[in-house]
Design a protein around this motif. Sequence first.
Motif, PDB file in Angstrom:
ATOM      1  N   TYR A 265       8.063 -15.189  -0.765  1.00  0.00           N
ATOM      2  CA  TYR A 265       8.832 -15.129   0.495  1.00  0.00           C
ATOM      3  C   TYR A 265      10.308 -15.273   0.173  1.00  0.00           C
ATOM      4  N   SER A 266      11.154 -14.554   0.910  1.00  0.00           N
ATOM      5  CA  SER A 266      12.575 -14.450   0.546  1.00  0.00           C
ATOM      6  C   SER A 266      13.310 -15.787   0.638  1.00  0.00           C
ATOM      7  N   THR A 267      12.838 -16.736   1.443  1.00  0.00           N
ATOM      8  CA  THR A 267      13.560 -18.004   1.616  1.00  0.00           C
ATOM      9  C   THR A 267      13.122 -19.080   0.619  1.00  0.00           C
ATOM     10  N   VAL A 268      12.310 -18.670  -0.346  1.00  0.00           N
ATOM     11  CA  VAL A 268      11.758 -19.614  -1.321  1.00  0.00           C
ATOM     12  C   VAL A 268      12.381 -19.385  -2.688  1.00  0.00           C
ATOM     13  N   LEU A 269      12.628 -20.439  -3.440  1.00  0.00           N
ATOM     14  CA  LEU A 269      13.066 -20.326  -4.826  1.00  0.00           C
ATOM     15  C   LEU A 269      11.798 -20.266  -5.693  1.00  0.00           C
ATOM     16  N   VAL A 290      10.856 -13.211  -8.682  1.00  0.00           N
ATOM     17  CA  VAL A 290      11.088 -14.432  -9.471  1.00  0.00           C
ATOM     18  C   VAL A 290      12.584 -14.761  -9.480  1.00  0.00           C
ATOM     19  N   ASP A 291      12.934 -16.011  -9.212  1.00  0.00           N
ATOM     20  CA  ASP A 291      14.334 -16.422  -9.109  1.00  0.00           C
ATOM     21  C   ASP A 291      14.851 -17.184 -10.317  1.00  0.00           C
ATOM     22  N   ILE A 292      14.013 -18.023 -10.919  1.00  0.00           N
ATOM     23  CA  ILE A 292      14.511 -18.965 -11.923  1.00  0.00           C
ATOM     24  C   ILE A 292      13.322 -19.431 -12.762  1.00  0.00           C
TER      25      ILE A 292
END
Length: 372
Positions: A265-269, A290-292
């Motif tokens: 979901y876009s609001t999740v890291l 995946v962000d980090i």
Amino acid sequence: MKKVSLLLVCFGFLALGSSTSSAKDKRVIVKFKGATRADLVWANGGIVENEFRILKGVSAVIPEERLARLWAHPAVEYIEEDRLVYAIGKKPPSQPAQTVPWGVSKVNAPLAWTLTTGYNVNVCVVDTGIELTHPDLKDNIAWNVSFVTGAKTGNDDNGHGTHVAGIIAGVNNSIGVVGVAYDVNLAAVKVLNKSGSGYTSWVIKGIEWCVANNMDVINLSLSSETYSQAEEEAINTAYNAGLVIVAAAGNDAQTGNNVQYPAAYSTVLAVSATNKDNAIASFSSYGDWVDIAAPGVDIYSTYKGGTYATLSGTSMAAPHVAGCAAALLAFNPALTNAEVYAKLTSTATDLGSAGWDAYFGWGLVNLYAALQ
Ligand SMILES: [Ca+2]
Ligand SMILES: [Ca+2]
Ligand SMILES: [Ca+2]
């Protein structure tokens, strides 16, 4: 039924019955010099549980900061801890000396501890619960609640949530481990049952609790391959309320690498897992969501039964990032959740191909760099 798995091994997401209590309250026995004065306990914010007849005293739960004041009252003879008593042969395991787990060092938390340890920040571990009596966690557990049918409290009967909690906030003492942000207030929000599965509705209730109780950070080391509109709406509401939401990317790299929710979901890291050599973990799900990245292989942390265990999974990676987010918020409480996401991703150590990539996202989280 929608299946959600713990990102340790595969697991599945049902609710109600809730209880809350603060472990920064102390269980004590209060002995009076003359007649029993239960009113003094109540007047100091305590709750009297038992009035003894065999001695002039009560057992009570009272906020730690009020104990000295109560003890100073002339009617009080003494106050002692309402200590645990064990059946002969059932003592908890002896505690190992404290070490700093490699993952905590790898995200540069020890360098950051002169600046921030997460004090006053509230972190929700939405999971199988947290073992409430664990000697290396109990001082940091401020709330517990269950949305699992048949479970009355946020106590962990599985072990997974206890492991996750130790990565975020293992207590800095002489035993066991120490967490990335060892001074935060933990909320044990039980949404997964003893076998590690739960219904989406339980997860939604857990997130709802976090928003209603002024939490700052939510850790979600759980996932499903099936998208849920209701879950996404709940998470977006939490995000719009200002919460930082961190989720494990999933352990599905070798079994289809399907998109995992709530991580996608876009609001999740969304957090992938690395090993000691900064390589991507073979199991770690990857993709454009995946962000980090954070340590998630051979991670030593607290476990049920007052013990410790070494586990691998993106479940272990997410709480390293949740701890960094909490520490960053304690350092600068004015940061919005969007600013926390931006700080953590822009200061992460780039790994793999240059710049953002589908395995490491923006790179390995680096708390010390995020504080500069
Ligand atoms: Ca410790
Ligand atoms: Ca994201
Ligand atoms: Ca890269």
